[in-house]
Enzyme design. Structure first.
Site, PDB file in Angstrom:
ATOM      1  N   ARG A 332      27.740  39.431  31.635  1.00  0.00           N
ATOM      2  CA  ARG A 332      26.794  38.313  31.519  1.00  0.00           C
ATOM      3  C   ARG A 332      25.612  38.665  30.610  1.00  0.00           C
ATOM      4  O   ARG A 332      25.065  37.796  29.929  1.00  0.00           O
ATOM      5  CB  ARG A 332      26.318  37.913  32.917  1.00  0.00           C
ATOM      6  CG  ARG A 332      27.421  37.202  33.729  1.00  0.00           C
ATOM      7  CD  ARG A 332      27.124  37.268  35.218  1.00  0.00           C
ATOM      8  NE  ARG A 332      27.975  36.421  36.043  1.00  0.00           N
ATOM      9  CZ  ARG A 332      29.198  36.751  36.480  1.00  0.00           C
ATOM     10  NH1 ARG A 332      29.740  37.907  36.134  1.00  0.00           N
ATOM     11  NH2 ARG A 332      29.881  35.929  37.258  1.00  0.00           N
ATOM     12  N   ASP A 621      36.204  42.516  45.764  1.00  0.00           N
ATOM     13  CA  ASP A 621      36.830  43.556  44.930  1.00  0.00           C
ATOM     14  C   ASP A 621      36.995  44.885  45.673  1.00  0.00           C
ATOM     15  O   ASP A 621      37.586  45.821  45.136  1.00  0.00           O
ATOM     16  CB  ASP A 621      35.976  43.794  43.676  1.00  0.00           C
ATOM     17  CG  ASP A 621      36.000  42.583  42.753  1.00  0.00           C
ATOM     18  OD1 ASP A 621      36.980  41.810  42.806  1.00  0.00           O
ATOM     19  OD2 ASP A 621      35.033  42.403  41.989  1.00  0.00           O
TER      20      ASP A 621
HETATM   21  C1  S3P Z   1      33.576  38.261  39.322  1.00  0.00           C
HETATM   22  C2  S3P Z   1      33.979  37.431  40.327  1.00  0.00           C
HETATM   23  C3  S3P Z   1      35.077  37.758  41.242  1.00  0.00           C
HETATM   24  C4  S3P Z   1      35.446  39.238  41.189  1.00  0.00           C
HETATM   25  C5  S3P Z   1      35.513  39.744  39.783  1.00  0.00           C
HETATM   26  C6  S3P Z   1      34.183  39.583  39.096  1.00  0.00           C
HETATM   27  C7  S3P Z   1      32.473  37.842  38.446  1.00  0.00           C
HETATM   28  O1  S3P Z   1      36.219  36.999  40.882  1.00  0.00           O
HETATM   29  O2  S3P Z   1      36.665  39.459  41.836  1.00  0.00           O
HETATM   30  O3  S3P Z   1      35.864  41.113  39.772  1.00  0.00           O
HETATM   31  O4  S3P Z   1      31.924  38.679  37.702  1.00  0.00           O
HETATM   32  O5  S3P Z   1      32.118  36.656  38.480  1.00  0.00           O
HETATM   33  P1  S3P Z   1      36.479  35.488  41.458  1.00  0.00           P
HETATM   34  O6  S3P Z   1      35.397  34.642  40.952  1.00  0.00           O
HETATM   35  O7  S3P Z   1      37.814  35.098  40.891  1.00  0.00           O
HETATM   36  O8  S3P Z   1      36.527  35.671  42.926  1.00  0.00           O
END
Ligand code: S3P
Length: 742
Positions: A332, A621
C-alpha cells in the site's frame, strides 16, 4: 524411456551443426527414439556425426533421412529452410511430425505454408534457447539443453498428442518446455535477443569506424566488454535472423530509437528527473531480471527455482530479532505514494518478491522510485492522474493482494492494462473484485472461472456504489476503496466481520478522508493524496512463526521488535494466549497511525481450544503455523468458519493436513476448517509445501518438536514474504539448511 516404447521410432535431424548435433546426441543418450538418423549436405560433418556417435545412421540423401521417420527436425540455417522443405516434401508422410530449431518462428511457418500450401496439424515449430560460442558438430553436447528453455509454438489446430510427444522429447533432453504463439515468440525474441545483438554490432561498428586504428578500444573498460560481447557472434546467422524476423525487429527498433531520442532530448535539456526516472526503472528491472522479468518475458511461473528446506529435529528458541516489514503495508505504501503529490519516503519496506513486484509495476507505469536500500524507498509521486500506460502485462508474482488492489486502481485509469501472476496466483479467484468493479462501470475480462490474467479496459468512468461484501476480505474492501478514489460520488463497503484496515489508515495518513460508520468504510471520489513519511512495522504474520516457535520449543525466550499490532491483525496473539501461550506485549506505541510493540515469548504448555470464529479474519494468514501450535498442544483444537483458507496461495487446510499426515499426525479436515487432536508425535518425513511460503515456514517451525529430520520441498516462495527467514531461523535456534535456489 528405459522401460517401454521410445517417444519416436525414427527421428531425422536435418543439419548437423551445434544445435542439430546436440539434439541428436541428447536423444540418443536419453534413449528417446528408436533410431536417430542424421543428414547434412556437408559430407565431412555427416561422417563425423557417425564417427563421434552423435547419430545412429548417416543418411546418404534427404530422401533416405525423411522416409519412414515419424519426426523430422530441421536444424538448418533459417534462410535455407524453404529450399530444404521443398526438397523433402515428396518424401514426408502425411502424419510425420515436422519441427525445427530456428530462432524466428513466423518465417518458419511462412516457409511451410509456401511449400505445403497449408500448416498441417503435425507441424510444430520449436526454438531451444540454448547455444554456445562454439559451432559445428564437434561441439555437439548432449547436455546443451539441460536446464534451458525450449519454446514450442503450435498453431491452434496442432495435433495435441504430437505437441505432447515433442514436449516430452525436449523434457527428456533436460529442457523446460514453454508454449506460446508464433507472433508472441517473435516479439519476445526481437526484444530480448535480436535488438541487443543489433545494438552491440552497431555500437562496436560505430566506435571502430571513429578511429581507424581502433585505438579507443585500448581504453575500454569492463563495461564495454560486457556490453559488446555478443558483437562477436556469427554474422551470417545474425543477418539471417534479422531478415527473417523483420517485422517484429522493426517494431522494437522503432520503440528503442524513440526512447533513445527521448534520452537525448533530456540530456540536451538538462532534464535530470527524466534521466533519473529511466535509469532507476532500468536498474530495478535489471536487478530483478532473473526473478521477475524472466517470468514476464516467457509467460511462465516464477517457481522454477527448486528450493528445499532440510531440518534437524529439536532445539530451543532464543534471541532478540526484528522480522521484515509488513507485506500489506509495503504494497500500500508504494501504491499510495505513487499516486500522491510529492515525495513519499518509506522506512521498513519489505524487500520480498511480492512487494518488489508491486514496486516494479509502478515503475513500469512511469513512476520514479528510488531504492529499496535497507528497507528505505523514496517514491516520486505522480498524482492521481499521472500514471502512464505500461508497455506490457504487469507481472505481480505470487501476490493476490497486489492483483486485487491493482484491479481497483487500474479500472479507473485512461489506459488498458493486463495483470498476470505466477502459477499459484493464476488459480486464484478474481471475480470477487471484478464483479463489484463492473457494477461501478469498470470493464474487466478474466480468464475462465474469474481467474487471472485480468484484462482491464481503460477510459471508463466509474460511479460510486455501496457494496455489502459476502466474504470478509481486506483485499476486496481495499480494491473498492481505491477505485472509489476515482469514482463519481461515494463508494462504501460494508464488511461482514472486521478485516485489516491498513488501506483506510494509510489513506488518512495521505490526507484523504475516509468515513467510518460501524462496519462500513466509505470514500468520496475526486480528492487527492499528499505525500508523507511511512514507517512500516515488522510483519506480525512473519513474527507469528517465531511466536509459535518460542511457545512450543522447550527452554525458549525470544524478543520480537517493532511488531505491527493493528487490532485487525492481532488474532494470532489472541488465539495463542487463549491456548496458554506466554506472550508479553512491551512498549506499546503508535507510529505513523499504526500501533506497534515489542513482544516477548517464552515456552509454555499449550492447550487445545475452539477457535472463536470472530478471530478468523484477524488471524487469516497465521493458521498454517497455528495448526502446528495445535499439534503440539494438549487436547483438541477446532477451527470453523475458515473456508477462505482454501483459496489462499494454496488450499491451506488440505495442504497443511497432507503435510501433517506425512509426518504421522492425523487430523480431520472439514469444509470450513480442521480438527486437530494435540499431543500426537511429529515424526520425520518429507512435506510438500506446494509453493506456499507460509506452509513451508510453518513446517520449519514444526521441526522443533519433531522426532526425526523434516524435508520441505518447493520453498522458493518463502522469498515472497520473508526473504531472511532461513537466517533468522538459524540465528534463533531452528536447525535449518537450504538446498537449491540461486
Ligand atoms: C491482505 C488481506 C488478506 C490476507 C492477505 C493480505 C491484504 O486477504 O490473507 O495475505 O493485504 O489486504 P483477503 O482479503 O483475501 O482475506
Amino acid at each position: 524411456m528405459g522401460d517401454g516404447e521410445p517417444l519416436f521410432k525414427r527421428v531425422a535431424i536435418i543439419g548437423l551443426g551445434l544445435i542439430g548435433g546436440s539434439l541428436a546426441s541428447a536423444i540418443r543418450q536419453h534413449r528417446l527414439a528408436g533410431q536417430v538418423v542424421g543428414y547434412d549436405r556437408r559430407a565431412e560433418e555427416l561422417a563425423l556425426g557417425e564417427e563421434l556417435g552423435v547419430i545412429d545412421v548417416a543418411a546418404e540423401s534427404l530422401e533416405q533421412a525423411v522416409r519412414g521417420s515419424d519426426l523430422v527436425v530441421l536444424a538448418v540455417p533459417v534462410r535455407a529452410t524453404r529450399a530444404v522443405l521443398a526438397e523433402l516434401k515428396p518424401f514426408l508422410d502425411s502424419d510425420t511430425v515436422l519441427s525445427d530449431v530456428g530462432s524466428t518462428k513466423s518465417s518458419f511457418v511462412a516457409d511451410v505454408e509456401a511449400v505445403f500450401g497449408e500448416l498441417s496439424p503435425h507441424v510444430i515449430p520449436g526454438h531451444p534457447i540454448a547455444g554456445s560460442e562454439k559451432s559445428g558438430i564437434r561441439a555437439a553436447n548432449p547436455e546443451l539443453f539441460a536446464n534451458h528453455k525450449v519454446i514450442l509454438t503450435p498453431a491452434d489446430n496442432a495435433h495435441q498428442p504430437d505437441v505432447e510427444r515433442l514436449r516430452a522429447l525436449w523434457e527428456g533432453c533436460g529442457a523446460t518446455v514453454l508454449t506460446m504463439s508464433v507472433a508472441y515468440h517473435d516479439e519476445v525474441l526481437a526484444a530480448t535477443s535480436h535488438l541487443p545483438h543489433l545494438i552491440a554490432f552497431s555500437l562496436v561498428d560505430t566506435l571502430a569506424g571513429e578511429d581507424e586504428n581502433m585505438d579507443i578500444f585500448r581504453y575500454a573498460a569492463g563495461g564495454f566488454r560486457d556490453f559488446t560481447r555478443i558483437a562477436a557472434s556469427d554474422p551470417v546467422m545474425w543477418h539471417d535472423i534479422f531478415l527473417s524476423n523483420r517485422d517484429a525487429v522493426l517494431r522494437v527498433i522503432d520503440h528503442f530509437t524513440h526512447d533513445l531520442d527521448q534520452l537525448r532530448s533530456a540530456i540536451a535539456a538538462g532534464d535530470g528527473a527524466m534521466l533519473l526516472r529511466v535509469f532507476s526503472r532500468a536498474k530495478a528491472a535489471r536487478e530483478h531480471f532473473t526473478k521477475m522479468l524472466s517470468g514476464q518475458a516467457y509467460v511462465t511461473n516464477n517457481s522454477e527455482k527448486q528450493v528445499t528446506f532440510q531440518l534437524q529435529p529439536g532445539g530451543s528458541i532464543r534471541g532478540d530479532i526484528r522480522v521484515p516489514g509488513d507485506k500489506s503495508m509495503s504494497h500500500r505504501s508504494i501504491m499510495l505514494g505513487a499516486l500522491a503529490e510529492g515525495i513519499t519516503e518509506v522506512k521498513g519496506f519489505l524487500e520480498g518478491e511480492d512487494s518488489l513486484a508491486t514496486l516494479q509495476a509502478f515503475r513500469d507505469m512511469g513512476v520514479t522510485i528510488e531504492g529499496p536500500e535497507d528497507g528505505f524507498v523514496r517514491i516520486h509521486g505522480v498524482g492521481m492522474h499521472g500514471l502512464q500506460a505500461p508497455r506490457g502485462p504487469l507481472y505481480l508474482g505470487n501476490s493476490g493482494t497486489a492483483m486485487r488492489l491493482f484491479a481497483g486502481l487500474l479500472a479507473a485509469q485512461p489506459f488498458d492494462s493486463e495483470l498476470t501472476g505466477d502459477a499459484s496466483l493464476s488459480k486464484r479467484p478474481m471475480g470477487r473484485v471484478a464483479d463489484p468493479l463492473r457494477a461501478m462501470g469498470a470493464v474487466i475480462d478474466t480468464a475462465e472461472g474469474g481467474r487471472p490474467p485480468l484484462k482491464i479496459r481503460g477510459g471508463h468512468k466509474l460511479t460510486g456504489i455501496h457494496y455489502e461484501m459476502p466474504v470478509a476480505s481486506a483485499q476486496v474492501k481495499s480494491c473498492l476503496l481505491l477505485a472509489g478514489l476515482y469514482a463519481e460520488g461515494v463508494t462504501s463497503v460494508t464488511e461482514p466481520a472486521p478485516t485489516r484496515d491498513h488501506t483506510e489508515r494509510m489513506l488518512v495518513g495521505f490526507g484523504y478522508h475516509v468515513h467510518r460508520d460501524g462496519a462500513t468504510a466509505s470514500v468520496t471520489g475526486g480528492g487527492k493524496l499528499t505525500a508523507c513519511a511511512i514507517d512500516v512495522p515488522a510483519d506480525i504474520s512473519s513474527a507469528a512463526f517465531f511466536l509459535v516457535a518460542g511457545s512450543i520449543a522447550p527452554a525458549s525466550e525470544l524478543v520480537l521488535r517493532h511488531v505491527g499490532m493493528n487490532p485487525t491483525r492481532v488474532g494470532v496473539i489472541n488465539i495463542l494466549r487463549q491456548m496458554g501461550a506466554d506472550i508479553e506485549v512491551l512498549e506499546e506505541r503508535e507510529i505513523g497511525g499504526e500501533p506497534v510493540a515489542d513482544l516477548r515469548v517464552r515456552s509454555a504448555e499449550l492447550k487445545g481450544i475452539d477457535i472463536p470464529e470472530e478471530q478468523v479474519p484477524l488471524a487469516i494468514d497465521e493458521f498454517p503455523v497455528l495448526f502446528i501450535a495445535a499439534t503440539c498442544a494438549q487436547g483438541r483444537t477446532v477451527l470453523r468458519g475458515a473456508e477462505e483458507l482454501r483459496v489462499k496461495e494454496s488450499d491451506r487446510i488440505q495442504v497443511m493436513a497432507d503435510g501433517l499426515a506425512a509426518l504421522g499426525v492425523e487430523t480431520t479436515v472439514t469444509p470450513d476448517g480442521i480438527i486437530i487432536d494435540g499431543g500426537q508425535d511429529i515424526g520425520g518425513g518429507t512435506v510438500n509445501s506446494h509453493g506456499d511460503h507460509r506452509i513451508a515456514m510453518s513446517f520449519a517451525v514444526a521441526s522443533l518438536r519433531a522426532n526425526g529430520p523434516i524435508e520441505i520441498t518447493d520453498c522458493a516462495n518463502v522469498a515472497t514474504s520473508f526473504p531472511s527467514f532461513v537466517e533468522l531461523a538459524q540465528q534463533t535456534g531452528i536447525q535449518i539448511r537450504t538446498e537449491g535456489g540461486e
